[in-house]
Scaffold this active site. Structure first.
Site, mmCIF file in Angstrom:
data_model
loop_
_atom_site.group_PDB
_atom_site.id
_atom_site.type_symbol
_atom_site.label_atom_id
_atom_site.label_comp_id
_atom_site.label_asym_id
_atom_site.label_seq_id
_atom_site.Cartn_x
_atom_site.Cartn_y
_atom_site.Cartn_z
ATOM 1 N N VAL A 172 0.853 -1.192 0.000
ATOM 2 C CA VAL A 172 0.000 0.000 0.000
ATOM 3 C C VAL A 172 0.886 1.238 0.000
ATOM 4 O O VAL A 172 1.871 1.306 0.738
ATOM 5 C CB VAL A 172 -0.925 0.023 1.238
ATOM 6 N N LYS A 173 0.508 2.168 -0.848
ATOM 7 C CA LYS A 173 1.182 3.471 -0.813
ATOM 8 C C LYS A 173 0.204 4.487 -0.266
ATOM 9 O O LYS A 173 -0.931 4.599 -0.750
ATOM 10 C CB LYS A 173 1.605 3.870 -2.221
ATOM 11 N N THR A 174 0.635 5.219 0.757
ATOM 12 C CA THR A 174 -0.259 6.225 1.326
ATOM 13 C C THR A 174 0.560 7.439 1.723
ATOM 14 O O THR A 174 1.744 7.529 1.399
ATOM 15 C CB THR A 174 -1.063 5.616 2.504
#
Ligand code: R5P
Length: 259
Positions: A172-174
């Site tokens: 996940v990229k956040t």
């Protein structure tokens, strides 16, 4: 997880420390000739020796990066909207899984928008892509996009990140936020942070350091590198934070070397 998926994942996340420096230069898919990337090849090629992975579009890959270059690719496969259009983040699939394989992608990136009008379309688009990518052992990086008026706090980013993981994303990229440990601790897959808009280098490095301290496995950073007055220095500085346990100050000193 099958052998191919593990092998590709090990190209994105370095097995020696479980961390990664991803260089994000996919901005053109919705921003056109972004400042710093007008000639993407001239900017990016000198930076590649300090990056573990390169995230970009298929058009940028084909036109600016030579096939002989030894860098694992995370291919952006969602898009379809622009910064001047009315539905900025109503993205859909723009690259088939076959083309991602043809381009020898180690992973693919798909944006989702939780809490906005087109949430369902983006979530179903991503999950459909995950089904296809898993058929071929290709990891999917979920990009938790955030609309202009949405708050990037730990509550919201935890929701978006956990949803992405539960829907099957491999990474996940956040965004980084106060209380980022909560985002990391409640997400069962590795998290990388986006850099966001250009900020002073010292602040960007502090953010990268704080994110790693909070449990992020790395950064997927773009504008704070290629819009810096010293992009190579920023790559070196981010690299030592992610892989060498350097403090933000030590990294900033490296950034300032031979400026
Ligand atoms: C945004 O959706 C793009 O995927 C960018 O790659 C991402 O935001 C990271 O770039 P930046 O560090 O410039 O925010």
């Amino acid at each position: 997880m099958d052998w191919g998926m593990k092998n590709r994942l090990s190209k994105i996340i370095k097995p020696k420390d479980g961390h990664t420096v991803m260089l994000a230069v996919d901005h053109g898919y919705f921003m056109g000739p972004t400042t710093g990337l007008e000639n993407l090849g001239a900017m990016v090629n000198p930076l590649l020796r300090y990056a573990d992975t390169l995230m970009l579009t298929r058009g940028a890959l084909r036109n600016y990066i030579a096939p002989e270059v030894d860098i694992p690719i995370v291919l952006r496969v969602s898009g379809g909207t622009s910064i001047v259009g009315k539905e900025l983040l109503h993205e859909g699939t723009v690259v088939s899984i076959e083309d991602a394989i043809r381009l020898n992608a180690s992973g693919v990136a798909y944006s989702i928008l939780v809490g906005a009008e087109f949430e369902r379309d983006t979530l179903l688009g991503m999950t459909q892509y995950i089904d296809e990518a898993e058929r071929y052992g290709i990891p999917v990086l979920a990009v938790t996009a955030v609309g202009r008026d949405m708050v990037k706090d730990a509550k919201y980013l935890s929701l978006a990140s956990r949803m992405a993981a539960e829907l099957g994303a491999t990474i996940v990229k956040t965004y980084f936020c106060p209380g980022f440990e909560k985002v990391v601790d409640s997400c069962p897959v590795p998290i990388v942070i986006a850099g966001g808009k250009k900020t002073p280098e010292k602040e960007a490095l502090q953010m990268a350091y704080d994110a790693i301290q909070a449990g992020a496995i790395g950064v997927d950073m773009g504008r704070n590198i290629f819009q810096s007055e010293n992009p190579v220095g920023m790559m070196k500085a981010v690299q030592v934070i992610v892989h060498k346990k350097a403090t933000a100050k030590e990294a900033f000193d490296i950034f300032n070397e031979k400026k």
